[in-house]
Write a protein that holds these residues in place. Structure first.
Motif, PDB file in Angstrom:
ATOM      1  N   MET A 108       1.178 -36.749  16.602  1.00  0.00           N
ATOM      2  CA  MET A 108       1.586 -37.868  15.753  1.00  0.00           C
ATOM      3  C   MET A 108       1.776 -39.147  16.571  1.00  0.00           C
ATOM      4  O   MET A 108       2.512 -39.150  17.558  1.00  0.00           O
ATOM      5  CB  MET A 108       2.904 -37.541  15.030  1.00  0.00           C
ATOM      6  CG  MET A 108       2.801 -36.421  14.012  1.00  0.00           C
ATOM      7  SD  MET A 108       1.737 -36.859  12.611  1.00  0.00           S
ATOM      8  CE  MET A 108       0.352 -35.780  12.936  1.00  0.00           C
ATOM      9  N   PRO A 130       8.137 -35.239  11.108  1.00  0.00           N
ATOM     10  CA  PRO A 130       7.206 -35.132   9.978  1.00  0.00           C
ATOM     11  C   PRO A 130       7.417 -33.876   9.133  1.00  0.00           C
ATOM     12  O   PRO A 130       7.046 -33.854   7.958  1.00  0.00           O
ATOM     13  CB  PRO A 130       5.831 -35.083  10.643  1.00  0.00           C
ATOM     14  CG  PRO A 130       6.032 -35.599  12.025  1.00  0.00           C
ATOM     15  CD  PRO A 130       7.436 -35.227  12.405  1.00  0.00           C
ATOM     16  N   GLN A 151       2.635 -44.855   7.691  1.00  0.00           N
ATOM     17  CA  GLN A 151       3.042 -43.497   7.312  1.00  0.00           C
ATOM     18  C   GLN A 151       1.870 -42.600   6.899  1.00  0.00           C
ATOM     19  O   GLN A 151       2.062 -41.441   6.532  1.00  0.00           O
ATOM     20  CB  GLN A 151       4.069 -43.553   6.177  1.00  0.00           C
ATOM     21  CG  GLN A 151       5.407 -44.123   6.620  1.00  0.00           C
ATOM     22  CD  GLN A 151       6.027 -43.303   7.733  1.00  0.00           C
ATOM     23  OE1 GLN A 151       5.921 -42.081   7.779  1.00  0.00           O
ATOM     24  NE2 GLN A 151       6.661 -43.985   8.678  1.00  0.00           N
ATOM     25  N   HIS A 154       1.588 -39.235   8.699  1.00  0.00           N
ATOM     26  CA  HIS A 154       2.632 -38.277   8.300  1.00  0.00           C
ATOM     27  C   HIS A 154       2.347 -37.676   6.929  1.00  0.00           C
ATOM     28  O   HIS A 154       2.674 -36.517   6.668  1.00  0.00           O
ATOM     29  CB  HIS A 154       4.005 -38.958   8.289  1.00  0.00           C
ATOM     30  CG  HIS A 154       4.535 -39.276   9.652  1.00  0.00           C
ATOM     31  ND1 HIS A 154       5.531 -40.194   9.869  1.00  0.00           N
ATOM     32  CD2 HIS A 154       4.193 -38.784  10.864  1.00  0.00           C
ATOM     33  CE1 HIS A 154       5.783 -40.261  11.167  1.00  0.00           C
ATOM     34  NE2 HIS A 154       4.986 -39.422  11.792  1.00  0.00           N
ATOM     35  N   THR A 158       1.888 -33.806   5.772  1.00  0.00           N
ATOM     36  CA  THR A 158       2.584 -33.212   4.627  1.00  0.00           C
ATOM     37  C   THR A 158       1.625 -32.331   3.831  1.00  0.00           C
ATOM     38  O   THR A 158       1.960 -31.203   3.438  1.00  0.00           O
ATOM     39  CB  THR A 158       3.163 -34.329   3.718  1.00  0.00           C
ATOM     40  OG1 THR A 158       4.137 -35.058   4.475  1.00  0.00           O
ATOM     41  CG2 THR A 158       3.805 -33.772   2.460  1.00  0.00           C
TER      42      THR A 158
END
Ligand code: ADP
Ligand code: NA
Length: 332
Positions: A108, A130, A151, A154, A158
């Motif tokens: 990340m 995350p 974002q 992230h 998800t």
């Protein structure tokens, strides 16, 4: 199929700024007007992934809630919560820590940026961030998440976590959530350095427009914003290699709810000496009433605390059954 439901959050880790407003908050308010359930969160558990003074954290959480309300979020229409008051976020995050892979987290870019050179000394929470964010979203089975461009990675993670959970347990339990990255200012840049995003977490950047700034301060910061010597082009392509100029036009467009091309159709050919006062007037007219209202709301902290505790009760009506079902799937 999942019922559309919107979730997003902001960290109470310092000053709410223009980037948060245009990339996130203003979009939250737009979603509130639609006929979907909207849940917005002060993510204090995320804030403590880097050191926060306890008294400052408490104040920042209330101030962030005041910022939500002053920007137009209505606790009757949206569920407003503080993350630590809804324990199912952290509980689901643990399950996700066991689903997600170390390598996913280490890739990340936000982790690499925030951990800096001495990553071994970063908190374990900063690495796992995350996974908690995935839990924030998926503990509501949220389908849409309005966020700024930073974002995006992230949100992809998800989906990876949801997909791996569903695959590992042979279920179709968590939705594939869509990021919603919309508007003309999805990445507001610093007024001091057009290559860096405007951020809460850079205390040394005095050029940042904070949502608590008064009219004079807002106008002064816009006057001082870095630009280049050229005038404004009449089409968006003319801004391609001009990050500072593009940033100011993006901000104008987002504040005025226009596209960049619409703005340039009006102001193309002008110099920045003429455009900056226009932007300052627009920004003051949109932002100063919010800062005044935030200050008023901060006079009544009991009211803010009540809104958040009521919000967490409503939230838990959604999160408790989803966590219970998750535990059931896992064999707990
Ligand atoms: P920060 O990055 O300032 O610490 P957060 O991580 O709490 O803020 O982000 C809250 C929301 O604001 C997220 O949706 C994020 O994408 C958005 N956001 C943050 N900075 C910017 C920016 N400079 N431009 C646009 N959106 C932003
Ligand atoms: Na961020």
């Amino acid at each position: 199929t999942f019922t559309p439901r919107v979730f997003s959050g902001i960290q109470p880790s310092g000053n709410l700024h223009l980037g948060n407003y245009l990339g996130a908050l203003k979009r939250f308010v737009d979603w509130q007007a639609n006929d979907v359930e909207t849940i917005y969160c002060m993510v204090d558990l995320h804030a403590i992934t880097v050191w926060q003074d306890p008294a400052d954290l408490r104040k920042s959480t209330r101030e962030l809630c005041a910022g939500f309300l002053a920007s137009g979020l209505d606790p009757e229409k949206s569920i407003l919560i503080n993350q630590s008051q809804v324990p199912e976020h952290a509980q689901l995050a643990w399950i996700f820590n066991c689903v997600a892979r170390m390598g996913w987290m280490q890739r990340m870019t936000q982790f690499k940026d925030k951990a800096g050179k001495n990553a071994q000394n970063a908190s374990l929470g900063l690495l796992a961030y995350p996974s908690l964010m995935a839990a924030d979203i998926l503990v509501y089975h949220a389908t849409h998440v309005p966020v700024g461009e930073d974002q995006k990675q992230h949100l992809e993670l998800t989906r990876d976590i949801a997909a791996k959970f569903n695959h590992d347990y042979g279920v179709d339990f968590f939705p594939m959530t869509e990021p919603v990255i919309e508007g003309a200012a999805t990445r507001v840049m610093s007024f001091r350095d057009g290559s860096k995003k405007m951020s809460k977490s850079d205390p040394s950047d005095a050029s940042r427009i904070n949502m608590t700034d008064d009219a004079d301060t807002i106008a002064k910061k816009i006057r001082k914003a870095k630009t280049d010597p050229e005038g404004l082009p009449s089409e968006a392509e003319g801004l391609e290699d001009r990050p500072e100029a593009r940033n100011l036009v993006n901000i104008y467009a987002a504040l005025n709810e226009q596209t960049v091309d619409q703005v340039l159709a009006d102001v193309g050919g002008k110099q920045f000496s003429e455009f900056k006062p226009m932007l300052a007037d627009l920004a003051v007219s949109k932002l100063a009433p919010i800062s005044t209202e935030m200050a008023r709301l901060m006079q009544n902290q009991d009211e803010i605390d009540k809104i958040l505790s009521r919000g967490s009760e409503r939230a838990r009506e959604i999160t408790a059954p989803i966590l219970r079902k998750t535990y059931d799937i896992v064999g707990m």
